[in-house]
Design a protein around this motif. Structure first.
Motif, PDB file in Angstrom:
ATOM      1  N   PRO A 181      -0.842 -12.327  -5.609  1.00  0.00           N
ATOM      2  CA  PRO A 181      -1.769 -11.345  -5.038  1.00  0.00           C
ATOM      3  C   PRO A 181      -2.540 -10.629  -6.147  1.00  0.00           C
ATOM      4  CG  PRO A 181       0.446 -10.482  -5.021  1.00  0.00           C
ATOM      5  CD  PRO A 181       0.569 -11.904  -5.477  1.00  0.00           C
ATOM      6  N   VAL A 182      -3.736 -10.212  -5.820  1.00  0.00           N
ATOM      7  CA  VAL A 182      -4.593  -9.550  -6.807  1.00  0.00           C
ATOM      8  C   VAL A 182      -4.871  -8.123  -6.347  1.00  0.00           C
ATOM      9  CG1 VAL A 182      -6.810  -9.616  -8.013  1.00  0.00           C
ATOM     10  CG2 VAL A 182      -5.676 -11.761  -7.395  1.00  0.00           C
ATOM     11  N   CYS A 183      -4.508  -7.164  -7.174  1.00  0.00           N
ATOM     12  CA  CYS A 183      -4.879  -5.767  -6.925  1.00  0.00           C
ATOM     13  C   CYS A 183      -6.277  -5.531  -7.488  1.00  0.00           C
ATOM     14  CB  CYS A 183      -3.880  -4.827  -7.583  1.00  0.00           C
ATOM     15  SG  CYS A 183      -2.183  -5.018  -6.980  1.00  0.00           S
ATOM     16  N   LYS A 224       2.874  -5.512 -17.132  1.00  0.00           N
ATOM     17  CA  LYS A 224       3.734  -4.852 -16.154  1.00  0.00           C
ATOM     18  C   LYS A 224       2.946  -3.834 -15.330  1.00  0.00           C
ATOM     19  CE  LYS A 224       7.813  -4.499 -17.770  1.00  0.00           C
ATOM     20  NZ  LYS A 224       8.995  -4.040 -18.552  1.00  0.00           N
ATOM     21  N   LEU A 225       3.278  -3.785 -14.054  1.00  0.00           N
ATOM     22  CA  LEU A 225       2.696  -2.800 -13.142  1.00  0.00           C
ATOM     23  C   LEU A 225       3.857  -2.104 -12.433  1.00  0.00           C
ATOM     24  CD1 LEU A 225      -0.280  -3.252 -10.717  1.00  0.00           C
ATOM     25  CD2 LEU A 225       1.895  -2.435  -9.831  1.00  0.00           C
ATOM     26  N   LYS A 226       3.881  -0.772 -12.490  1.00  0.00           N
ATOM     27  CA  LYS A 226       4.940   0.003 -11.850  1.00  0.00           C
ATOM     28  C   LYS A 226       4.336   0.877 -10.759  1.00  0.00           C
ATOM     29  CE  LYS A 226       7.855   0.335 -15.996  1.00  0.00           C
ATOM     30  NZ  LYS A 226       8.511   1.271 -16.953  1.00  0.00           N
ATOM     31  N   LYS A 238       3.563  -9.425 -15.020  1.00  0.00           N
ATOM     32  CA  LYS A 238       2.398 -10.314 -15.061  1.00  0.00           C
ATOM     33  C   LYS A 238       1.528 -10.132 -13.818  1.00  0.00           C
ATOM     34  CE  LYS A 238       4.646 -13.784 -17.949  1.00  0.00           C
ATOM     35  NZ  LYS A 238       5.027 -15.211 -18.109  1.00  0.00           N
ATOM     36  N   ALA A 239       1.171  -8.886 -13.555  1.00  0.00           N
ATOM     37  CA  ALA A 239       0.342  -8.564 -12.393  1.00  0.00           C
ATOM     38  C   ALA A 239      -1.119  -8.896 -12.669  1.00  0.00           C
ATOM     39  CB  ALA A 239       0.490  -7.086 -12.047  1.00  0.00           C
ATOM     40  N   LEU A 240      -1.826  -9.299 -11.619  1.00  0.00           N
ATOM     41  CA  LEU A 240      -3.257  -9.612 -11.734  1.00  0.00           C
ATOM     42  C   LEU A 240      -4.079  -8.448 -11.195  1.00  0.00           C
ATOM     43  CD1 LEU A 240      -3.486 -13.371 -10.646  1.00  0.00           C
ATOM     44  CD2 LEU A 240      -3.830 -12.421 -12.933  1.00  0.00           C
ATOM     45  N   LEU A 241      -5.063  -8.029 -11.993  1.00  0.00           N
ATOM     46  CA  LEU A 241      -5.942  -6.925 -11.613  1.00  0.00           C
ATOM     47  C   LEU A 241      -7.375  -7.412 -11.539  1.00  0.00           C
ATOM     48  CD1 LEU A 241      -4.563  -4.099 -13.962  1.00  0.00           C
ATOM     49  CD2 LEU A 241      -3.792  -4.703 -11.652  1.00  0.00           C
ATOM     50  N   GLY A 242      -7.972  -7.347 -10.349  1.00  0.00           N
ATOM     51  CA  GLY A 242      -9.390  -7.657 -10.190  1.00  0.00           C
ATOM     52  C   GLY A 242     -10.226  -6.476 -10.637  1.00  0.00           C
ATOM     53  N   LEU A 243     -11.265  -6.741 -11.421  1.00  0.00           N
ATOM     54  CA  LEU A 243     -12.084  -5.668 -11.993  1.00  0.00           C
ATOM     55  C   LEU A 243     -13.276  -5.390 -11.087  1.00  0.00           C
ATOM     56  CD1 LEU A 243     -12.025  -6.858 -15.717  1.00  0.00           C
ATOM     57  CD2 LEU A 243     -10.472  -5.258 -14.567  1.00  0.00           C
ATOM     58  N   TYR A 244     -13.275  -4.212 -10.474  1.00  0.00           N
ATOM     59  CA  TYR A 244     -14.340  -3.812  -9.563  1.00  0.00           C
ATOM     60  C   TYR A 244     -15.364  -2.977 -10.323  1.00  0.00           C
ATOM     61  CZ  TYR A 244     -16.610  -1.816  -5.455  1.00  0.00           C
ATOM     62  OH  TYR A 244     -17.535  -1.427  -4.508  1.00  0.00           O
ATOM     63  N   PRO A 260      -0.860  -5.434  -0.330  1.00  0.00           N
ATOM     64  CA  PRO A 260       0.347  -5.148   0.469  1.00  0.00           C
ATOM     65  C   PRO A 260       1.487  -6.121   0.184  1.00  0.00           C
ATOM     66  CG  PRO A 260      -1.378  -6.101   1.845  1.00  0.00           C
ATOM     67  CD  PRO A 260      -2.018  -5.768   0.526  1.00  0.00           C
ATOM     68  N   ALA A 261       1.167  -7.330  -0.301  1.00  0.00           N
ATOM     69  CA  ALA A 261       2.213  -8.315  -0.569  1.00  0.00           C
ATOM     70  C   ALA A 261       3.138  -7.883  -1.703  1.00  0.00           C
ATOM     71  CB  ALA A 261       1.585  -9.670  -0.906  1.00  0.00           C
ATOM     72  N   LEU A 262       2.716  -6.931  -2.510  1.00  0.00           N
ATOM     73  CA  LEU A 262       3.583  -6.452  -3.590  1.00  0.00           C
ATOM     74  C   LEU A 262       4.852  -5.803  -3.056  1.00  0.00           C
ATOM     75  CD1 LEU A 262       1.037  -4.788  -6.051  1.00  0.00           C
ATOM     76  CD2 LEU A 262       1.980  -7.090  -6.149  1.00  0.00           C
ATOM     77  N   PHE A 263       4.803  -5.334  -1.813  1.00  0.00           N
ATOM     78  CA  PHE A 263       5.942  -4.620  -1.248  1.00  0.00           C
ATOM     79  C   PHE A 263       6.822  -5.519  -0.390  1.00  0.00           C
ATOM     80  CE2 PHE A 263       2.502  -1.743  -2.146  1.00  0.00           C
ATOM     81  CZ  PHE A 263       3.134  -0.746  -2.863  1.00  0.00           C
ATOM     82  N   GLU A 264       6.539  -6.825  -0.429  1.00  0.00           N
ATOM     83  CA  GLU A 264       7.386  -7.803   0.252  1.00  0.00           C
ATOM     84  C   GLU A 264       8.292  -8.426  -0.803  1.00  0.00           C
ATOM     85  OE1 GLU A 264       4.951 -10.525   2.409  1.00  0.00           O
ATOM     86  OE2 GLU A 264       3.689  -8.935   3.224  1.00  0.00           O
ATOM     87  N   ASN A 265       9.503  -8.002  -0.855  1.00  0.00           N
ATOM     88  CA  ASN A 265      10.406  -8.366  -1.951  1.00  0.00           C
ATOM     89  C   ASN A 265      10.671  -9.860  -2.076  1.00  0.00           C
ATOM     90  OD1 ASN A 265      10.725  -5.674  -2.654  1.00  0.00           O
ATOM     91  ND2 ASN A 265      12.429  -5.381  -1.245  1.00  0.00           N
ATOM     92  N   ARG A 266      10.594 -10.591  -0.962  1.00  0.00           N
ATOM     93  CA  ARG A 266      11.002 -11.994  -1.010  1.00  0.00           C
ATOM     94  C   ARG A 266       9.829 -12.957  -0.925  1.00  0.00           C
ATOM     95  NH1 ARG A 266      16.501 -12.213   2.721  1.00  0.00           N
ATOM     96  NH2 ARG A 266      17.651 -10.637   1.567  1.00  0.00           N
ATOM     97  N   ARG A 267       8.654 -12.473  -1.168  1.00  0.00           N
ATOM     98  CA  ARG A 267       7.485 -13.355  -1.100  1.00  0.00           C
ATOM     99  C   ARG A 267       7.461 -14.270  -2.319  1.00  0.00           C
ATOM    100  NH1 ARG A 267       2.870 -13.092   1.983  1.00  0.00           N
ATOM    101  NH2 ARG A 267       1.141 -14.304   1.221  1.00  0.00           N
ATOM    102  N   ASN A 268       7.150 -15.540  -2.112  1.00  0.00           N
ATOM    103  CA  ASN A 268       7.129 -16.501  -3.210  1.00  0.00           C
ATOM    104  C   ASN A 268       6.033 -16.173  -4.200  1.00  0.00           C
ATOM    105  OD1 ASN A 268       9.192 -17.996  -2.065  1.00  0.00           O
ATOM    106  ND2 ASN A 268       7.797 -19.272  -0.867  1.00  0.00           N
ATOM    107  N   GLY A 269       6.307 -16.435  -5.482  1.00  0.00           N
ATOM    108  CA  GLY A 269       5.279 -16.248  -6.503  1.00  0.00           C
ATOM    109  C   GLY A 269       5.221 -14.857  -7.059  1.00  0.00           C
ATOM    110  N   HIS A 270       6.118 -13.966  -6.653  1.00  0.00           N
ATOM    111  CA  HIS A 270       6.111 -12.592  -7.154  1.00  0.00           C
ATOM    112  C   HIS A 270       7.239 -12.395  -8.159  1.00  0.00           C
ATOM    113  CE1 HIS A 270       3.751 -10.575  -3.697  1.00  0.00           C
ATOM    114  NE2 HIS A 270       3.377 -11.819  -3.866  1.00  0.00           N
ATOM    115  N   ASP A 271       6.919 -11.875  -9.323  1.00  0.00           N
ATOM    116  CA  ASP A 271       7.938 -11.456 -10.271  1.00  0.00           C
ATOM    117  C   ASP A 271       8.127  -9.959 -10.098  1.00  0.00           C
ATOM    118  OD1 ASP A 271       8.140 -14.025 -11.338  1.00  0.00           O
ATOM    119  OD2 ASP A 271       6.425 -13.673 -12.647  1.00  0.00           O
TER     120      ASP A 271
END
Length: 282
Positions: A181-183, A224-226, A238-244, A260-271
């Protein structure tokens, strides 16, 4: 049978109704079209309606068809929509707003105990009042949604940057290669603070939005993103940030939009990691 048509009152009624419908459609679409454009399109639509009504030697069915076409022309003038998919969505929302307005007027007449039709000035005032009320409700809901703002800490090497971020369920931006996912974050908030020109961390993310068919958004990967929310600290590596290029919030309440996918703990592809930072409470 002859009728007397007060063209000025008819124009006023159609103008106000068109303004209310276009403003409601803009709110539903979350469009950024200006109020000036809404007013100009409504004026043109009202003028077109009056011209069609006064056309002689034309059947009722043909006039109804032309009235429907004039509504589509007004909608196109206001939003300049180029995508067929978005145009169809706008048409549905526009006519949904029309049913809302008509139903509210009918209910108001029933409550007031009026059996006869309203005159043009009364109908104009009621349409404006109902439309403004609906817009205020939509605005209140938007403000309540925007209250879900959290504190975010971005880390890159020794650099730490604290920002305010909105948790937006409408953000569906993903990196097509990694599936992450991209923030979205304001470029201005990162420039000069976090390196944005490291080739191995640079990405191009395809996107589409209202009023624009498609495009490519520049993105960077950070270490890292907290996120701190409800006593929990979510850590995304290794979070991805889209530059607006613009402002994420019109009132400056936040500079970033979280996926919103960042808050789904078991989603594939998320560290992701999560830890409880809330103190014990009785």
């Amino acid at each position: 049978m002859r009728y007397i048509v007060y063209i000025d009152r008819l124009f006023l009624l159609q103008f106000i109704q068109s303004c209310m419908l276009l403003l409601l459609t803009r709110a539903f679409l979350r469009s950024t079209v200006t109020l000036k454009r809404i007013v100009l399109a409504s004026s043109a639509g009202a003028l077109l309606f009056c011209m069609i009504l006064l056309m002689p030697d034309m059947g009722r069915s043909m006039k109804i068809l032309l009235f429907a076409c004039s509504g589509l022309v007004t909608l196109g003038m206001a939003f300049r929509i180029k995508s067929l998919q978005v145009f169809c969505k706008a048409v549905i929302l526009y006519h949904g707003a029309a049913f809302l307005l008509a139903g509210a007027l009918s209910a108001l007449r029933a409550v007031c105990g009026r059996e006869t039709a309203m005159d043009t000035l009364q109908a104009s005032a009621c349409a404006a009042a109902i439309g403004i009320t609906a817009l205020c409700i939509l605005r209140w809901e938007q403000i309540k949604r925007e209250e879900i703002v959290v504190t975010v800490i971005l880390e890159e090497g020794e650099i730490q940057l604290m920002l305010k971020a909105l948790i937006d369920s409408g953000n569906s931006l993903y990196d097509p290669i990694s599936g992450k996912p991209v923030c979205v974050v304001e470029r201005e908030a990162l420039e000069g603070k976090i390196p944005l020109d490291i080739p191995e961390k640079f990405r191009l993310i395809p996107y589409h939005s209202i009023g624009k068919k498609h495009g490519m958004m520049q993105a960077v990967e950070i270490e890292k993103l907290k996120v701190k929310k409800d006593g929990q600290e979510l850590i995304v590596e290794k979070a991805l940030l889209g530059l607006y290029e613009g402002k994420a919030s019109a009132h400056g309440g936040y500079q970033m939009i979280l996926h919103p996918a960042l808050f789904e703990n078991r989603r594939n592809g998320h560290d992701t990691k999560s830890r409880n930072t809330r103190k014990n409470a009785v």
